[in-house]
Design a protein around this motif. Structure first.
Motif, PDB file in Angstrom:
ATOM      1  N   UNK A 112     -42.664 -29.500   0.441  1.00  0.00           N
ATOM      2  CA  UNK A 112     -43.238 -30.088   1.667  1.00  0.00           C
ATOM      3  C   UNK A 112     -44.356 -29.206   2.204  1.00  0.00           C
ATOM      4  N   UNK A 114     -50.664 -29.052   7.531  1.00  0.00           N
ATOM      5  CA  UNK A 114     -49.932 -28.010   8.263  1.00  0.00           C
ATOM      6  C   UNK A 114     -50.958 -26.938   8.628  1.00  0.00           C
ATOM      7  N   UNK A 123     -49.709 -20.607  11.720  1.00  0.00           N
ATOM      8  CA  UNK A 123     -48.537 -20.991  12.508  1.00  0.00           C
ATOM      9  C   UNK A 123     -47.302 -20.823  11.649  1.00  0.00           C
ATOM     10  N   UNK A 162     -43.448 -20.827  10.374  1.00  0.00           N
ATOM     11  CA  UNK A 162     -42.348 -21.789  10.460  1.00  0.00           C
ATOM     12  C   UNK A 162     -41.048 -21.009  10.576  1.00  0.00           C
ATOM     13  N   UNK A 163     -40.222 -21.376  11.561  1.00  0.00           N
ATOM     14  CA  UNK A 163     -38.896 -20.771  11.635  1.00  0.00           C
ATOM     15  C   UNK A 163     -37.944 -21.683  10.873  1.00  0.00           C
ATOM     16  N   UNK A 164     -37.423 -21.227   9.748  1.00  0.00           N
ATOM     17  CA  UNK A 164     -36.511 -22.095   9.008  1.00  0.00           C
ATOM     18  C   UNK A 164     -35.116 -22.053   9.609  1.00  0.00           C
ATOM     19  N   UNK A 165     -34.834 -21.053  10.419  1.00  0.00           N
ATOM     20  CA  UNK A 165     -33.599 -21.019  11.204  1.00  0.00           C
ATOM     21  C   UNK A 165     -33.789 -20.035  12.340  1.00  0.00           C
ATOM     22  N   UNK A 209     -24.199 -15.696   8.103  1.00  0.00           N
ATOM     23  CA  UNK A 209     -23.697 -16.491   9.228  1.00  0.00           C
ATOM     24  C   UNK A 209     -22.183 -16.646   9.145  1.00  0.00           C
ATOM     25  N   UNK A 227     -46.193 -18.604   6.313  1.00  0.00           N
ATOM     26  CA  UNK A 227     -47.023 -19.609   5.646  1.00  0.00           C
ATOM     27  C   UNK A 227     -48.375 -19.060   5.192  1.00  0.00           C
TER      28      UNK A 227
END
Lengths: 373, 342
Positions: free
Chosen positions: B163, B201, B205, B207-210, B235, B247
């Protein structure tokens, strides 16, 4: 096996959900709950939702740990009365899990229905068409910036005994991004084109927000095609609109700025998750999506007010149900005041602009009862 | 929308932009699959990894150019074509080959806008595969993004999933500056849901994947997936991590990194490029300078040793960061105890 033991299983919020994460328990082990009490927060790829207890009893066991991802139907907890022995509960858990994993293998081929992109008089629309029945079909019309995912918790419930079609309006979701003038008349003509393409003479329109104004416009311009209207927080019934939401939705380009904007949509702000914001961002990155939203906002909310007053339409509509969240921060629930007597109005407490998500059970029940008449 | 591989996502980005804009051209070694060659099969492969498959058939020899094996000439030609109105996407195949054409990138393409007083634009994309884990040995396994990040005038993109790859490559092709687009060679068969339509995109900027409370992990490219695997395991042990995928290394989203470090107070950086002067060093300096007071533990880097990438697969595995090493680094920063000065 003790009959008082009730399994609490991973719920299925909507068609596409195959697994969910236990985001947090809201009840401690050993606590007594009533049917309808919030038991746990369940996080799906779309939204975090409170899971209500299906029955009364004592939460004897939290089988799933917080943060654990589980398949739909998997055991997350056990409800029983206080007299049931721990040994009985352990035996129940062992048996349930053995049967569940055996069943899971059989269900592996059970894929959720996928939306398809169809040609509607030269326009590509993403459509999810499910359910069968004798009555007139239902068409679900989402609002500004929405898509078929807004009906995640409603589509299957409404489609248990009739055909229900959700689609992405032009400019939204997986549909083409040309919105013409972006007016209610334009979107209404697309609804009629969709009915023509699907061979549907007359449909019940269940519509949300700006989609509600589209449905009202359709009832005005093509009355023979509309069997009834179920309007959720519809636009068109008053001048006010939260432009901080509209402008923020158009301009926010990262999760951090978008989450506060999306929070206007709901009463319980905890419902807006990172994933939901990410879904909106993914849609907004598509070529033409933001231009389409700007065009729609310009056509319908110029000068910070709703352009069209559709109250006169309500004097001559088919059976109509209006549902509004009392705490709606986008379109105030006061817009539901002074409607004609023939129209049923339901105001839901502790509910924001998305009653179909925030109070899905109540909305599904009311809409089903309304359609059954 | 359907599941697409990293390879398909990149192919689709180029195809959609070539349909949209006739100025977009493709050039590189074997990108047309040999244009028939001695076998007589046109568009046989679509580059050594099949990424450009089908483009020659759809757009023809004027827009999909097989070049001689001489990087200096065709990267230079691509820079010149960009400066004079085309929007070339040149493929360097292995990023390790940049040695043959670095002048064209570093002293020409990267400098045009600056040297010509802002009057020249250089909408050039250079695609290349990078990274170890493929048993391709020392001359075909490097992760040279710090080299490009070092040069002002270049934008440097490292997609972490299909993506991301499609949206970032379309953004790269529409950008008016030279962009280095680096594809990890182990990821070409990775799959995920990718929209059929064009989307972009923005650069710079993260990206926070979590999002988590305890430790911030910054990772690049394929390392993002490994960082998320480690974060999943952590976790379950009660340690919650934020994972940042920047990115782009140039521009770098400094604000997001600093915000997340302010929230968690602990930082682990995962970087598979050679450790001296790499992104881990760069981000460590940034955080030490700008967020020192937020830190509850020393910054930890999960990085390879300062050696060429080994060919032997056991050594290559030992060389590379992996989920277990990331997990250990996160635990180390969690267990750090501040000792009082004597």
């Amino acid at each position: 096996m003790n009959a008082s033991i009730i399994p609490i299983t991973m719920p299925k919020f909507g068609l596409a959900m195959t697994e969910g994460k236990l985001a947090g328990w809201m009840v401690r082990p050993g606590a007594t709950v009533r049917a309808g009490d919030d038991l746990a927060d369940i996080e799906t790829s779309k939204i975090t939702n409170a899971y209500e207890s299906p029955a009364a009893g004592v939460l004897r066991r939290q089988v799933a740990q917080e943060g654990e991802m589980l398949a739909v139907g998997a055991l997350i907890g056990v409800l029983a009365d206080a007299d049931t022995s721990d040994a009985d509960i352990d035996a129940f858990i062992t048996q349930f899990n053995a049967e569940f994993s055996a069943g899971a293998a059989e269900d592996a081929s059970d894929t959720p229905p996928e939306p398809s992109v169809i040609d509607v008089k030269g326009r590509s629309l993403r459509v999810l068409d499910i359910g069968h029945g004798d009555g007139d079909p239902v068409v679900l019309i989402h609002g500004f910036g929405g898509d078929i995912g807004n009906w995640l918790f409603n589509h299957a419930a409404l489609a248990s005994d009739r055909r229900v079609i959700a689609f992405d309006l032009p400019g939204h979701g997986g549909s083409g991004k040309d919105v013409g003038p972006g007016s209610l008349e334009f979107f209404s003509s697309v609804v009629v084109d969709l009915l023509d393409t699907l061979g549907i003479g007359r449909a019940h329109l269940v519509a949300h927000s700006l989609g509600g104004a589209v449905a009202l416009t359709t009832a005005k311009t093509a009355p023979s095609r509309v069997a009834s209207l179920a309007l959720l927080a519809p636009a068109g019934l008053g001048p006010d609109i939260n432009m901080a939401f509209i402008d923020g939705f158009i301009t926010a380009d990262r999760q951090k700025t978008l989450i506060p904007v999306l929070s206007y949509l709901v009463h319980d702000k905890g419902l807006i998750g990172r994933k939901m914001a990410d879904d909106v961002l993914r849609y907004k990155r598509l070529d033409g999506a933001v231009d389409a939203l700007r065009q729609i906002a310009a056509a319908n909310f110029a000068d910070g007010r709703q352009t069209d007053n559709l109250r006169p339409v309500l004097e001559h509509v088919p059976p109509t149900l209006v549902i509004w969240g009392k705490d709606d921060e986008i379109l105030p629930s006061s817009h539901a005041a002074d409607l004609p007597d023939a129209i049923t109005v339901e105001i839901l407490p502790d509910t924001g602009h998305m009653p179909q998500m925030e109070r899905s059970d109540a909305v599904n029940g009311k809409v089903r009862a309304f359609l059954a008449h | 929308m359907s599941k697409k591989s990293f390879r398909q996502a990149i192919n689709e980005a180029m195809r959609l932009e070539m349909r949209r804009d006739p100025r977009v051209i493709i050039m590189g070694e074997d990108v047309a699959g040999g244009q028939g060659g001695s076998s007589g099969v046109v568009d046989a492969w679509g580059g050594v990894l099949g990424v450009t498959k089908g483009l020659y058939t759809e757009f023809g020899p004027e827009r999909v150019l097989d070049t001689p094996i001489t990087e200096a000439s065709y990267i230079g030609a691509a820079a010149g074509a960009a400066a004079t109105g085309l929007r070339p996407v040149a493929e360097l195949m292995f990023v390790d080959f940049v040695g043959c054409c670095l002048d064209q990138i570093m002293n020409q393409a990267a400098k045009f806008r600056y040297m010509f007083g802002g009057k020249a634009r250089t909408p050039l994309v250079i695609r290349a595969m990078f990274g170890a884990g493929f048993n391709a040995a020392a001359q075909h396994s490097q992760a040279l993004y710090p080299l490009f990040t070092h040069i002002p005038g270049l934008k440097v993109v490292i997609p972490s999933s299909p993506y991301e790859a499609k949206g970032l490559l379309i953004e790269a092709i529409r950008d008016d500056d030279p962009v280095i687009f680096l594809e990890h060679k182990v990821m070409y068969d990775d799959e995920e849901e990718v929209p059929d339509e064009a989307y972009t995109i923005p650069f710079g900027e993260a990206n926070l994947t979590r999002e988590g409370d305890d430790v911030t992990i910054v990772a690049f490219g394929r390392m993002v997936k490994l960082a998320n695997e480690a974060a999943d395991k952590l976790e379950r042990q009660g340690i919650s991590c934020t994972v940042i995928d920047p990115r782009t290394t140039s521009p770098l989203d400094r604000d997001t990194i600093l915000d997340c470090v302010a929230d968690t107070g602990r930082l682990v950086i995962v970087d598979e490029s050679s450790p001296r002067c790499n992104m881990a060093a760069d981000i460590s300096a940034l955080v030490a300078e700008e967020a020192f007071d937020a830190l509850k533990a020393p910054i930890r880097r999960v990085i390879p040793p300062h050696t060429p990438v080994p060919f032997a697969s056991v050594l290559e595995s030992l060389y590379l960061p992996d989920a277990a090493k990331i997990e250990a680094a996160v635990k180390a920063v969690m267990n750090h105890k501040v000792t009082e000065a004597a």
